[in-house]
Design an enzyme around this catalytic site. Sequence first.
Site: not given
Ligand SMILES: O=C1O[C@H](COP(=O)(O)O)[C@@H](O)[C@H](O)[C@H]1O
Length: 448
Positions: A36, A126, A156, A194, A213, A218, A317
């Site tokens: 946009r 996602k 990813h 993390e 998340d 994942h 986190k």
């Molecule tokens: O999809 C996500 O992944 C990251 C962590 O990715 P990584 O490759 O460092 O394991 C995460 O920090 C984020 O909150 C989440 O949305």
Amino acid sequence: MVLGASGDLTSRLLLPALAELVNRQNPSMRLLGSARADWDDDQWRSRVRKAFGKAETTPALEAIIRTTHYVKADVTASEDLDRLVRACSAGPLILYFAVAPAVAEQACRALSRIALPATTRLVMEKPFGSDAASADALNQVMTHLVPEDQIYRVDHYLGLSTVLNIFGLRFTNLMLESVLDSTHVASVDILLDESLALENRAGYYDHAGALVDMLQSHALHVLSLLAMEPPASLSARDVRDSAAAVLRATRVWGNDPVASSCRARYTAGVVGDRAVPGYVDEKGVDPARGTETFAEIVVEVNTWRWAGVPFRLRTGKALRQMDKHVVITFKGPRWVPEGLLGYERPDRMHIGLNPEVLRLDFNINGTGDLRVVDRVHMGVNLEPGDLPPYGQVLAGVLAGDPTLSVRGDQAVQTWRIVEPVLRAWREDAVPLQDYQAGSDGPTRLSVD
Ligand SMILES: O=C1O[C@H](COP(=O)(O)O)[C@@H](O)[C@H](O)[C@H]1O
């Protein structure tokens, strides 16, 4: 065609990954961006150039920058989408939804009112839906637009080289093949710790929380690869059939989401040398939402191979250190000669997702000692993949190969698995604990 071209995902992940992919594989393609924002081609091109920044400047990248165009559009409006689609040349059209999930869903509904080229591929980030019913409904909308194998539900982790390694590790080593089952394995931990905190992502994260998340997408993907039966081939259909079968067989341990889950939220602390404010004091967070930044669930995989083995999925986190890995803990030996001491520690295999290491912990005799065993570790550092994870995923999309993307039924199953936990948490049946930023998080759940 990147829908959401002005967003963070596009500049931070998508375009840098595209640059690496172009430099390595030089796929024939044209790039278009749409959002946009009131940009023109020059503004978009300078964004693209900046995002390509880290990659080596090559003629192929320069050609993309020179020929890319920007189209200002509201991607939830059919007329705008029609205009966008017409702006594309012949050849498969790839619509990459780099927008918030709710916008992507509206865009799909708007797309159903226009004529799409038959070869169109849709790429969706996602989280896909917000529960099993909404994921199912979104599947229906999307499969009215294009056939399932032209839909790419991506993130990813699907392209992480260490996650891809699970195939080689599991299916090409007789030594492992014969011990990865409930006869030999005591438990499997998938741990995605993390050290990063919120990183200004409250707008998304405060609604998602740690469970959605990281675990719903994942961790369950990693579980499906670890626990799947060997597919007959690496065709998209065979791989995704095997993964889907495992997910269908997976549920919360003992069907008890209260005893089998833990949630917590970080308070102020220090991570490494960084002072981190408490989650509720982060910009954009609504403390009343009660969003968790740490989630742990234990699930069972009710198949011939895995019934009775707890699979623990954990993420958090602002923890003491970033460490993402799988631990497979083996059962004790069947027989130990009388007089041999110190063998009680179980064998363990660590599959590092990040950092990229593979390690076996096992027992041998202490030096020159017949009776007492010592612990040894055998490890190998793995080479990171040639392509960044998003690049790997994009390569599949550009090649028309959905093997590395999530099929619609898999997406629904992952929601079905976590839904009882989300419900129990909404009803406050599981207390929201605190942990200090920089700590190891709450104590681990123990299940029988
Ligand atoms: O999809 C996500 O992944 C990251 C962590 O990715 P990584 O490759 O460092 O394991 C995460 O920090 C984020 O909150 C989440 O949305």
